[in-house]
Scaffold this motif. Structure first.
Motif, PDB file in Angstrom:
ATOM      1  N   ASP A   5       0.832  -1.205   0.000  1.00 56.88           N
ATOM      2  CA  ASP A   5       0.000   0.000   0.000  1.00 56.88           C
ATOM      3  C   ASP A   5       0.865   1.253   0.000  1.00 56.88           C
ATOM      4  N   PHE A   6       1.964   1.217   0.741  1.00 55.93           N
ATOM      5  CA  PHE A   6       2.909   2.319   0.772  1.00 55.93           C
ATOM      6  C   PHE A   6       3.466   2.576  -0.631  1.00 55.93           C
ATOM      7  N   CYS A   7       3.854   1.523  -1.321  1.00 56.39           N
ATOM      8  CA  CYS A   7       4.379   1.654  -2.680  1.00 56.39           C
ATOM      9  C   CYS A   7       3.323   2.243  -3.614  1.00 56.39           C
ATOM     10  N   ARG A   8       2.101   1.766  -3.496  1.00 53.36           N
ATOM     11  CA  ARG A   8       1.010   2.306  -4.322  1.00 53.36           C
ATOM     12  C   ARG A   8       0.804   3.789  -4.031  1.00 53.36           C
ATOM     13  N   GLU A   9       0.929   4.168  -2.769  1.00 52.19           N
ATOM     14  CA  GLU A   9       0.774   5.574  -2.400  1.00 52.19           C
ATOM     15  C   GLU A   9       1.878   6.419  -3.033  1.00 52.19           C
ATOM     16  N   TYR A  10       3.099   5.923  -3.031  1.00 54.48           N
ATOM     17  CA  TYR A  10       4.198   6.636  -3.689  1.00 54.48           C
ATOM     18  C   TYR A  10       3.865   6.878  -5.160  1.00 54.48           C
ATOM     19  N   TRP A  11       3.395   5.839  -5.842  1.00 51.48           N
ATOM     20  CA  TRP A  11       3.110   5.952  -7.275  1.00 51.48           C
ATOM     21  C   TRP A  11       1.838   6.728  -7.573  1.00 51.48           C
ATOM     22  N   SER A  12       1.044   7.067  -6.570  1.00 55.98           N
ATOM     23  CA  SER A  12      -0.174   7.852  -6.793  1.00 55.98           C
ATOM     24  C   SER A  12       0.142   9.322  -7.032  1.00 55.98           C
ATOM     25  N   TYR A  13       1.390   9.716  -6.853  1.00 54.73           N
ATOM     26  CA  TYR A  13       1.821  11.093  -7.064  1.00 54.73           C
ATOM     27  C   TYR A  13       1.497  11.528  -8.486  1.00 54.73           C
ATOM     28  N   ASN A  14       0.901  12.716  -8.624  1.00 51.34           N
ATOM     29  CA  ASN A  14       0.564  13.164  -9.980  1.00 51.34           C
ATOM     30  C   ASN A  14       0.766  14.656 -10.217  1.00 51.34           C
ATOM     31  N   SER A  15       1.427  15.358  -9.318  1.00 54.63           N
ATOM     32  CA  SER A  15       1.694  16.781  -9.514  1.00 54.63           C
ATOM     33  C   SER A  15       3.103  16.958 -10.074  1.00 54.63           C
ATOM     34  N   PRO A  16       3.247  17.688 -11.178  1.00 56.97           N
ATOM     35  CA  PRO A  16       4.583  17.827 -11.756  1.00 56.97           C
ATOM     36  C   PRO A  16       5.520  18.746 -10.970  1.00 56.97           C
ATOM     37  N   ASP A  17       5.006  19.445  -9.968  1.00 61.42           N
ATOM     38  CA  ASP A  17       5.808  20.450  -9.284  1.00 61.42           C
ATOM     39  C   ASP A  17       6.249  20.097  -7.870  1.00 61.42           C
ATOM     40  N   ASN A  18       5.658  19.105  -7.249  1.00 63.56           N
ATOM     41  CA  ASN A  18       5.910  18.880  -5.820  1.00 63.56           C
ATOM     42  C   ASN A  18       6.387  17.473  -5.486  1.00 63.56           C
ATOM     43  N   TYR A  19       7.214  16.880  -6.323  1.00 69.07           N
ATOM     44  CA  TYR A  19       7.700  15.529  -6.078  1.00 69.07           C
ATOM     45  C   TYR A  19       8.436  15.436  -4.746  1.00 69.07           C
ATOM     46  N   LEU A  20       9.340  16.379  -4.483  1.00 71.69           N
ATOM     47  CA  LEU A  20      10.108  16.339  -3.235  1.00 71.69           C
ATOM     48  C   LEU A  20       9.196  16.465  -2.021  1.00 71.69           C
ATOM     49  N   ALA A  21       8.172  17.296  -2.122  1.00 71.41           N
ATOM     50  CA  ALA A  21       7.211  17.423  -1.024  1.00 71.41           C
ATOM     51  C   ALA A  21       6.461  16.105  -0.830  1.00 71.41           C
ATOM     52  N   HIS A  22       6.109  15.444  -1.920  1.00 75.43           N
ATOM     53  CA  HIS A  22       5.411  14.154  -1.847  1.00 75.43           C
ATOM     54  C   HIS A  22       6.272  13.126  -1.109  1.00 75.43           C
ATOM     55  N   VAL A  23       7.559  13.051  -1.462  1.00 71.98           N
ATOM     56  CA  VAL A  23       8.486  12.120  -0.815  1.00 71.98           C
ATOM     57  C   VAL A  23       8.629  12.467   0.662  1.00 71.98           C
ATOM     58  N   GLU A  24       8.759  13.734   0.969  1.00 74.56           N
ATOM     59  CA  GLU A  24       8.908  14.162   2.359  1.00 74.56           C
ATOM     60  C   GLU A  24       7.671  13.821   3.188  1.00 74.56           C
ATOM     61  N   ILE A  25       6.499  14.049   2.630  1.00 73.39           N
ATOM     62  CA  ILE A  25       5.246  13.732   3.334  1.00 73.39           C
ATOM     63  C   ILE A  25       5.139  12.230   3.588  1.00 73.39           C
ATOM     64  N   LEU A  26       5.489  11.416   2.594  1.00 75.27           N
ATOM     65  CA  LEU A  26       5.458   9.954   2.775  1.00 75.27           C
ATOM     66  C   LEU A  26       6.392   9.535   3.907  1.00 75.27           C
ATOM     67  N   CYS A  27       7.603  10.070   3.906  1.00 74.28           N
ATOM     68  CA  CYS A  27       8.576   9.706   4.945  1.00 74.28           C
ATOM     69  C   CYS A  27       8.072  10.123   6.323  1.00 74.28           C
ATOM     70  N   GLN A  28       7.505  11.307   6.414  1.00 77.62           N
ATOM     71  CA  GLN A  28       6.970  11.772   7.693  1.00 77.62           C
ATOM     72  C   GLN A  28       5.767  10.942   8.122  1.00 77.62           C
ATOM     73  N   SER A  29       4.877  10.664   7.197  1.00 79.80           N
ATOM     74  CA  SER A  29       3.663   9.899   7.516  1.00 79.80           C
ATOM     75  C   SER A  29       3.977   8.495   8.024  1.00 79.80           C
TER      76      SER A  29
END
Length: 106
Positions: A17-41
Motif C-alpha cells: 500500500d505504501f508503494c502504491r501511495e508513492y506511485w499515486s503522485y501526480n503533480s509535476p511540481d511537488n515531487y520532493l514534497a510528496h516524498v517528504e510527506i510519505l517519509c513523515q507519515s
C-alpha cells in the motif's frame, strides 16, 4: 492512471500500500514534497523509502513496446507523462536485439 505492480514476494500488504501511495503522485511540481510527506507519515528515512521502493516495480498498462508488447517500466512518477507523450516506444531489449536500428520517437 493505469499502473501495474510487481512486488517482491517478501513484502506485506502494508508495504505494498505504501508503494502504491508513492506511485499515486501526480503533480509535476511537488515531487520532493510528496516524498517528504510519505517519509513523515510513515516515520521512515529517505534511504528506507528508496530501499523499499526498489522491491516494487511499476509498469504503465497503456504504453507498450511496439515490437514485443512489454509494458513501459517506470523509474519515477515523472516518467508517466513522458512515456504517454511518445508516439511509439521500444523497450531496451528490442532496441538491443535490433542492433540499434529501432529507436524511440517523440
Amino acid at each position: 492512471m493505469s499502473i501495474s505492480f510487481v512486488f517482491d514476494p517478501t513484502l506485506n500488504e502494508a508495504v505494498k500500500d505504501f508503494c502504491r501511495e508513492y506511485w499515486s503522485y501526480n503533480s509535476p511540481d511537488n515531487y520532493l514534497a510528496h516524498v517528504e510527506i510519505l517519509c513523515q507519515s510513515y516515520g521512515i528515512s529517505y534511504s528506507l523509502l528508496f530501499r523499499t521502493l526498489s522491491k516494487c516495480q511499476a509498469y504503465l498498462d497503456d504504453v507498450h513496446c511496439e515490437y514485443c508488447g512489454r509494458p513501459y517500466e517506470l523509474d519515477v512518477p515523472a516518467d508517466i507523462p513522458y512515456a504517454r507523450s511518445l508516439r511509439s516506444w521500444f523497450c531496451e531489449g528490442c532496441i538491443s536485439f535490433s542492433g540499434g536500428q529501432i529507436t524511440v520517437s517523440r
